[in-house]
Design an enzyme around this catalytic site. Structure first.
Site, PDB file in Angstrom:
ATOM      1  N   TRP A 146       0.849  -1.194   0.000  1.00  0.00           N
ATOM      2  CA  TRP A 146       0.000   0.000   0.000  1.00  0.00           C
ATOM      3  C   TRP A 146       0.882   1.241   0.000  1.00  0.00           C
ATOM      4  O   TRP A 146       2.095   1.157   0.209  1.00  0.00           O
ATOM      5  CB  TRP A 146      -0.920   0.009   1.226  1.00  0.00           C
ATOM      6  CG  TRP A 146      -2.186   0.801   0.993  1.00  0.00           C
ATOM      7  CD1 TRP A 146      -2.514   2.018   1.513  1.00  0.00           C
ATOM      8  CD2 TRP A 146      -3.279   0.417   0.161  1.00  0.00           C
ATOM      9  NE1 TRP A 146      -3.739   2.428   1.052  1.00  0.00           N
ATOM     10  CE2 TRP A 146      -4.237   1.454   0.221  1.00  0.00           C
ATOM     11  CE3 TRP A 146      -3.550  -0.686  -0.634  1.00  0.00           C
ATOM     12  CZ2 TRP A 146      -5.434   1.418  -0.485  1.00  0.00           C
ATOM     13  CZ3 TRP A 146      -4.744  -0.741  -1.334  1.00  0.00           C
ATOM     14  CH2 TRP A 146      -5.668   0.307  -1.251  1.00  0.00           C
ATOM     15  N   ASP A 202      -0.065  11.182   0.023  1.00  0.00           N
ATOM     16  CA  ASP A 202      -1.120  12.168   0.177  1.00  0.00           C
ATOM     17  C   ASP A 202      -2.437  11.502   0.531  1.00  0.00           C
ATOM     18  O   ASP A 202      -2.533  10.269   0.613  1.00  0.00           O
ATOM     19  CB  ASP A 202      -1.253  13.005  -1.097  1.00  0.00           C
ATOM     20  CG  ASP A 202      -1.768  12.193  -2.288  1.00  0.00           C
ATOM     21  OD1 ASP A 202      -1.616  10.957  -2.293  1.00  0.00           O
ATOM     22  OD2 ASP A 202      -2.328  12.795  -3.210  1.00  0.00           O
ATOM     23  N   GLU A 205      -3.546   8.750  -1.538  1.00  0.00           N
ATOM     24  CA  GLU A 205      -2.703   7.552  -1.441  1.00  0.00           C
ATOM     25  C   GLU A 205      -1.944   7.253  -2.724  1.00  0.00           C
ATOM     26  O   GLU A 205      -1.636   6.113  -3.028  1.00  0.00           O
ATOM     27  CB  GLU A 205      -3.543   6.331  -1.041  1.00  0.00           C
ATOM     28  CG  GLU A 205      -4.401   6.568   0.189  1.00  0.00           C
ATOM     29  CD  GLU A 205      -5.134   5.334   0.659  1.00  0.00           C
ATOM     30  OE1 GLU A 205      -4.988   4.966   1.830  1.00  0.00           O
ATOM     31  OE2 GLU A 205      -5.858   4.743  -0.172  1.00  0.00           O
ATOM     32  N   GLU A 206      -1.606   8.290  -3.469  1.00  0.00           N
ATOM     33  CA  GLU A 206      -0.974   8.092  -4.766  1.00  0.00           C
ATOM     34  C   GLU A 206       0.399   8.756  -4.883  1.00  0.00           C
ATOM     35  O   GLU A 206       1.255   8.262  -5.616  1.00  0.00           O
ATOM     36  CB  GLU A 206      -1.880   8.652  -5.867  1.00  0.00           C
ATOM     37  CG  GLU A 206      -3.204   7.928  -5.978  1.00  0.00           C
ATOM     38  CD  GLU A 206      -4.180   8.625  -6.901  1.00  0.00           C
ATOM     39  OE1 GLU A 206      -5.149   7.969  -7.333  1.00  0.00           O
ATOM     40  OE2 GLU A 206      -3.995   9.824  -7.194  1.00  0.00           O
ATOM     41  N   GLU A 430     -18.892   6.652  -3.976  1.00  0.00           N
ATOM     42  CA  GLU A 430     -17.698   7.492  -3.950  1.00  0.00           C
ATOM     43  C   GLU A 430     -17.732   8.510  -5.088  1.00  0.00           C
ATOM     44  O   GLU A 430     -17.433   9.688  -4.899  1.00  0.00           O
ATOM     45  CB  GLU A 430     -16.461   6.611  -4.092  1.00  0.00           C
ATOM     46  CG  GLU A 430     -15.141   7.366  -4.066  1.00  0.00           C
ATOM     47  CD  GLU A 430     -13.965   6.409  -4.221  1.00  0.00           C
ATOM     48  OE1 GLU A 430     -13.188   6.285  -3.267  1.00  0.00           O
ATOM     49  OE2 GLU A 430     -13.829   5.789  -5.305  1.00  0.00           O
TER      50      GLU A 430
END
Length: 579
Positions: A146, A202, A205-206, A430
């Site tokens: 992750w 960030d 998550e990228e 989402e």
């Protein structure tokens, strides 16, 4: 003369009171809020264990991101999302809107205390593990690959708990704060003070770099931490927390792009930096007594308004569902224009957040009975009044009411966009499709529901508690915080050809954050035994790989990544063999 002034004020006030509710989107928005508000509240509670109807298997106080288990699988609990969701619930509880939430809040505190102690791929509680972004909903570690660490979680959790702690202290329950909450809070605040100057992923998550949202959250948490510590007799931490908060405030200013007129949301990632990240930072850090302070990026500050316009405009032409809207009308917005996740679509939470920032700005302007247009915010205001010029406009002027009405109508427009693409049952996913508006990605996203609740509250004029943003002074010199460090020597046996060199890169800043371009060159006397000595943060889990470079050819060491943990102090050597 007084009667003339009063008549002008009365006329303008009447116009303001009626215009935005009668014209534009007012009635649509009010109907949507009346219907969606209870649905969103139920949607949040359904996703909280142990008794939430859609959170089966979640431990008490655990927030699931979504009940979706396939394409995508969001049946996990994220520290960031959970903290933001519970911040909304804590606000409702402490402001007297819903006193039934106390048990859930106490369970959340207990769950977070457990998670802090869970050893995970980011480390232990003493070796950086608090930066782990997500866990299984039974409070065990998620061990697959992750984007980690993510350093906003501890700060956001601290802010949520401090809001509750301040209420408890006001109710003369300092004992619970000191004995139960402070140990949890201090771990998060210590982590924030120690690690704020190191890169992390960030909120999307990228991108592993520095993130405006993270820096802003960290700054707020430390300011609040200082104030709380003094209240409960823990003032010994004040000096360090204050010093690092000052450093964070100084660093926060470095994200501003004066040419583009926006906050660069990430220092890395090779994107424009125009991102919902900065808008979300603004509403999270709203302090109603700070006015339109630009240093803390308050929602009505000139920089926040300029940045918001640039962000909104970046979506006007890329989503088909935005076609046909005027240049000063609301549109659906997403994370950032370059987004490719699920083909890059609008998000319910980002579109609601635009409205929330604008409502927050209106709250302050109403309180001040004035608004100020600067050269920085001029483009924002000229959307609504092309002839407006920089200056201060008070409640005695028609310009004030013209702009106030226009901004409120603009804000309502974003709620109306969400209303248009919300299905009849009020279920919020989402995203919604950029071409058709059909809901996409994870169903019943908890953060989507929470975002509508906070936007609706801002529209009602609900004011959050101050966190101490007023009157802060930006230091003249910015300082970093290396924290505890060790000397680490990396040695690798790698037989190389003429013209070929060995480099190292990895998951932390001193290892160039996985950048092959910026990888660090090792030295070798025999072209077989290579080494380099670096200064690394102590008590930190990290991963790394060696790479070979020959002219324009880059060859990575084979998988898996090398994993190590630095000691508490001193020096360490890592011996490897090329594979």
């Amino acid at each position: 003369m007084r009667s003339v002034v009063l008549s002008v004020v009365g006329f303008c006030a009447a116009v303001f009171a009626q215009s935005s509710r009668v014209h534009g989107h007012g009635s649509i928005v009010e109907q949507y809020i009346a219907k969606q508000g209870p649905i969103s509240k139920a949607g949040v509670l359904a996703n909280i264990g142990p008794s939430g109807s859609k959170s089966s298997g979640a431990k008490a106080g655990v927030v699931i991101a979504s009940p979706s288990t396939t394409d995508p699988d969001y049946l996990f609990t994220w520290t960031r999302d959970s903290s933001l969701v519970f911040k909304a619930l804590v606000d409702q509880f402490t402001q007297g809107e819903d006193r039934t939430l106390r048990t859930s809040i106490d369970q959340f505190i207990d769950a977070q205390a457990v998670l802090q102690q869970v050893t995970n791929p980011s480390g232990t509680v003493s070796t950086g593990g608090l930066g782990e972004p997500k866990y299984m909903i039974d409070l065990t570690a998620f061990t697959e690959g992750w984007g980690r660490p993510q350093r906003d979680g501890p700060a956001l959790r601290a802010t949520t708990l401090i809001t509750y702690a301040n209420w408890l202290i006001a109710k003369r329950n300092k004992t619970f704060v000191t004995s139960t909450m402070w140990p949890v809070l201090k771990l998060d605040l210590d982590y924030t003070a120690t690690y704020w100057n190191q890169s992390g992923f960030d909120l999307w998550e990228e991108v592993s770099s520095r993130s405006f949202f993270t820096t802003a959250a960290q700054h707020r948490a430390l300011r609040e931490g200082v104030a709380l510590a003094k209240k409960i007799g823990q003032a010994s931490v004040s000096s360090e927390y204050t010093a690092q908060a000052d450093n964070l405030l100084c660093f926060l200013q470095s994200y501003w792009n004066p040419t583009g007129g926006y906050m660069t949301s990430n220092t890395g990632g090779r994107r424009s930096g125009i991102d919902a990240n900065s808008m979300l930072a603004s509403i999270h850090n709203f302090d109603p007594v700070a006015g339109c302070d630009a240093a803390t990026f308050q929602p009505c500050s000139d920089k926040a308004l300029s940045s918001l316009k640039v962000y909104i405009d970046s979506f006007r032409s890329i989503y088909a569902i935005n076609n046909g809207t005027k240049a000063n009308e609301a549109v659906a917005t997403g994370r950032y224009s370059e987004d490719v996740y699920f083909n890059g679509n609008p998000w319910y939470l980002t579109t609601a957040a635009v409205a929330e920032q604008l409502y927050d700005a209106l709250i302050v302007w109403k309180r001040q009975r004035s608004l100020t247009v600067t050269s920085t915010s001029l483009a924002f205001f000229r959307q609504f009044s092309p002839s407006v010029v920089p200056g201060k406009y008070t409640a005695l002027s028609r310009t004030y009411y013209t702009l106030m009405n226009a901004v409120e109508t603009f804000a309502d427009g974003f709620i109306a966009v969400n209303a248009k693409y919300t299905p009849a049952d009020g279920a919020l996913a989402e995203q919604f499709d950029r071409n058709t508006g059909v809901p996409l990605s994870a169903e019943d996203l908890t953060w989507s529901y929470a975002s509508t609740l906070t936007a609706f509250a801002a529209r009602r004029g609900v004011v959050p508690a101050s966190w101490g943003a007023r009157g802060l002074v930006i230091p003249e010199v910015c300082k970093s915080n290396l924290g505890p460090i060790v000397q680490a020597t990396f040695k690798v046996v790698a037989e190389t050809q003429p013209g070929e060199n060995v480099y190292i890169t990895g998951s932390i800043d001193p290892l160039s954050s996985w950048s092959p371009e910026d990888a660090l060159l090792l030295s070798s006397a025999d072209k077989i035994n290579w080494s380099i000595t670096l200064t690394l943060p102590a008590s930190t889990n990290f991963e790394y790989k060696y790479i070979r470079k020959t002219n324009d050819t880059v060859t990575w060491q084979s998988d898996p990544n090398n994993s190590q943990s630095t000691p508490v102090s001193g020096a360490v050597t890592y011996d490897d063999v090329w594979r």
